[in-house]
Design a protein around this motif. Structure first.
Motif, PDB file in Angstrom:
ATOM      1  N   THR A 124       0.672  -1.346  -0.086  1.00  0.00           N
ATOM      2  CA  THR A 124      -0.452   0.041   0.307  1.00  0.00           C
ATOM      3  C   THR A 124       0.572   1.068   0.218  1.00  0.00           C
ATOM      4  OG1 THR A 124      -0.511  -0.026   2.277  1.00  0.00           O
ATOM      5  CG2 THR A 124      -2.008  -1.005   1.052  1.00  0.00           C
ATOM      6  N   ASN A 125       1.925   0.968   0.404  1.00  0.00           N
ATOM      7  CA  ASN A 125       2.355   2.650   0.832  1.00  0.00           C
ATOM      8  C   ASN A 125       3.324   2.783  -0.623  1.00  0.00           C
ATOM      9  OD1 ASN A 125       2.529   2.862   3.712  1.00  0.00           O
ATOM     10  ND2 ASN A 125       4.210   1.920   4.134  1.00  0.00           N
ATOM     11  N   ALA A 129      -1.686   7.457  -2.845  1.00  0.00           N
ATOM     12  CA  ALA A 129      -2.545   8.411  -1.839  1.00  0.00           C
ATOM     13  C   ALA A 129      -3.527   7.694  -1.874  1.00  0.00           C
ATOM     14  CB  ALA A 129      -2.023   9.306  -1.529  1.00  0.00           C
ATOM     15  N   SER A 130      -4.297   8.505  -3.287  1.00  0.00           N
ATOM     16  CA  SER A 130      -5.806   8.124  -2.963  1.00  0.00           C
ATOM     17  C   SER A 130      -5.979   6.451  -2.853  1.00  0.00           C
ATOM     18  CB  SER A 130      -6.497   8.320  -4.232  1.00  0.00           C
ATOM     19  OG  SER A 130      -5.568   8.320  -5.326  1.00  0.00           O
ATOM     20  N   ILE A 134      -7.993   3.869  -0.081  1.00  0.00           N
ATOM     21  CA  ILE A 134      -9.279   2.698  -0.130  1.00  0.00           C
ATOM     22  C   ILE A 134      -8.886   1.635  -0.047  1.00  0.00           C
ATOM     23  CG2 ILE A 134     -10.665   1.883  -1.785  1.00  0.00           C
ATOM     24  CD1 ILE A 134      -9.926   4.547  -4.302  1.00  0.00           C
ATOM     25  N   LEU A 135      -7.697   0.972  -0.029  1.00  0.00           N
ATOM     26  CA  LEU A 135      -7.212   0.114   0.382  1.00  0.00           C
ATOM     27  C   LEU A 135      -7.223  -0.532   1.833  1.00  0.00           C
ATOM     28  CD1 LEU A 135      -5.069  -1.004  -2.478  1.00  0.00           C
ATOM     29  CD2 LEU A 135      -7.453  -1.439  -2.306  1.00  0.00           C
ATOM     30  N   VAL A 136      -6.472   0.680   2.513  1.00  0.00           N
ATOM     31  CA  VAL A 136      -5.979   0.509   3.799  1.00  0.00           C
ATOM     32  C   VAL A 136      -7.853   1.103   4.644  1.00  0.00           C
ATOM     33  CG1 VAL A 136      -5.203   1.565   5.915  1.00  0.00           C
ATOM     34  CG2 VAL A 136      -4.159   1.445   3.873  1.00  0.00           C
ATOM     35  N   ASN A 152     -11.958  -1.267  -8.647  1.00  0.00           N
ATOM     36  CA  ASN A 152     -11.231  -0.728 -10.093  1.00  0.00           C
ATOM     37  C   ASN A 152      -9.866  -0.142  -9.214  1.00  0.00           C
ATOM     38  OD1 ASN A 152     -13.161  -0.060 -12.096  1.00  0.00           O
ATOM     39  ND2 ASN A 152     -14.341   1.684 -11.453  1.00  0.00           N
ATOM     40  N   THR A 153      -9.619   0.596  -8.532  1.00  0.00           N
ATOM     41  CA  THR A 153      -8.620   0.266  -7.119  1.00  0.00           C
ATOM     42  C   THR A 153      -7.592  -0.862  -7.285  1.00  0.00           C
ATOM     43  OG1 THR A 153      -9.642   1.694  -6.259  1.00  0.00           O
ATOM     44  CG2 THR A 153      -7.665   1.462  -5.289  1.00  0.00           C
TER      45      THR A 153
END
Length: 229
Positions: A124-125, A129-130, A134-136, A152-153
């Motif tokens: 995730t890092n 950022a967007s 969402i994933l976090v 979609n992400t």
């Protein structure tokens, strides 16, 4: 709490987040799931298990602290009448060995859980950022996220995430193979390639195998009236 419970939670979360979408999870449905959707869900499962691994590790730590305290009490002669402890050896030396073994096994398991969580953070890092947020929010904090947005992400970063998991899996397989090589070496065995398969044998057995194979091939060549190459 254990890995099975985390997996069940993943299924429940997936079912809840896909309700009312074309991707709704319905065990009784015969709806076709595309290859892309299957890939996305495999990645979702891995991300979920990674993100929740720290929570599981902390839970197990709390549980193990109480467990070891009870074992230490028992080792000092405090009576334990719970049936759960019926099989514990009564002598202090055996119990001390058991405590050490259990602690080492527990430390190894928990280290693996924390490594899984670190992998999630690393993945995730490295995202914008967007996308990271969402994933976090979904995988670590278990917040309700619109599935189309989540999907979609993941779709946008799918190949990159898959590469990480594939590389880790290959590394794990190589490590397991090396450990097996070392274990077999202690038994006096070596690795040989027989019929395109890796087989462990002691050198004497391998030599006997080679001789048997040569004898059988020689018979075949003689039957065909050919000279052995």
């Amino acid at each position: 709490m254990n890995k099975s419970i985390l997996a069940e939670e993943f299924g429940e979360q997936l079912e809840a987040v896909t309700i009312g979408t074309p991707y709704a999870v319905d065990p009784d449905s015969d709806n076709f799931i595309s290859e892309l959707e299957q890939r996305i869900r495999r990645v979702m499962y891995n991300l979920w298990m990674d993100a929740q691994s720290q929570r599981l590790a902390k839970h197990l730590q709390r549980k193990q602290v109480a467990h070891f305290e009870e074992l230490y009490e028992f080792s000092y002669g405090v009576p334990m009448y719970d049936k759960e402890y019926a099989g514990i050896p009564r002598d202090t030396e055996s119990l001390a060995i058991r405590i050490i073994d259990e602690k080492q096994a527990f430390i190894k398991r928990n280290e693996h859980l924390y490594l899984r969580y670190e992998r999630f953070k690393e993945i995730t890092n490295n995202l914008p950022a967007s996308s990271k947020q969402i994933l976090v929010d979904y995988f670590e904090y278990r917040k309700k996220i619109d599935y189309e947005l989540l999907r979609n992400t993941l779709k946008k970063h799918l190949k990159a995430i898959e590469r990480i998991y594939k590389a880790d899996e290959e590394s794990k397989e190589a490590e397991a193979e090396n450990q097996e090589d070392e274990r077999q070496a202690k038994l006096g065995c070596k690795a040989y390639l027989i019929n395109r398969r890796k087989v462990y044998m002691i050198p004497e057995d391998y030599a006997a195998h080679v001789e048997r194979d040569r004898t059988e091939r020689l018979k075949v060549y003689e039957q065909l009236g050919l000279a052995m190459p």
